[in-house]
Scaffold this motif. Sequence first.
Motif: not given
Length: 155
Positions: A86-110
Amino acid sequence: MTDRIEIRDIPERRLIGVPHKGPYDQISAAFARLDEILDRDTLRARAGAMVALFHDSPDEVPPAELRSFAAVEMDRGTATPEGAEEVILPAGPAAVLAHHGSYTELPAAYDRLFGEWLPGSGRRPAGQPYELYHNTPDEVAADRLVTDIHLPLEP
């Protein structure tokens, strides 16, 4: 398509999952182990969104030593099954990048999130990034995948 970044107030998340050590693009093996646990304990119907936590920077840690966590959201009324953690992620603010497309493109999104957005945002990270998957390659074509990259922020 340019992925959108916005700051959201994220609720606490309870995750049930299994750790993975090795290249991040091989976390599917940990998700397969988690699937076996969910099926064994008939928990699939109670499982929420799939989530992957990433503990290390691939720029600083060799691929074989990278640590991550393959998980699903799970309500507090469900016991943690044997073989899972079990892992609990605390509530709070987060920057959320909504990525549309292949997982291979995720490094560029990061790169965009950490290399472009974060330095100019005036915000500071408050934890490790994680991905929340709205769909999977079993459900849609790679170009139709939707993945939210969450970066917890200090208030």
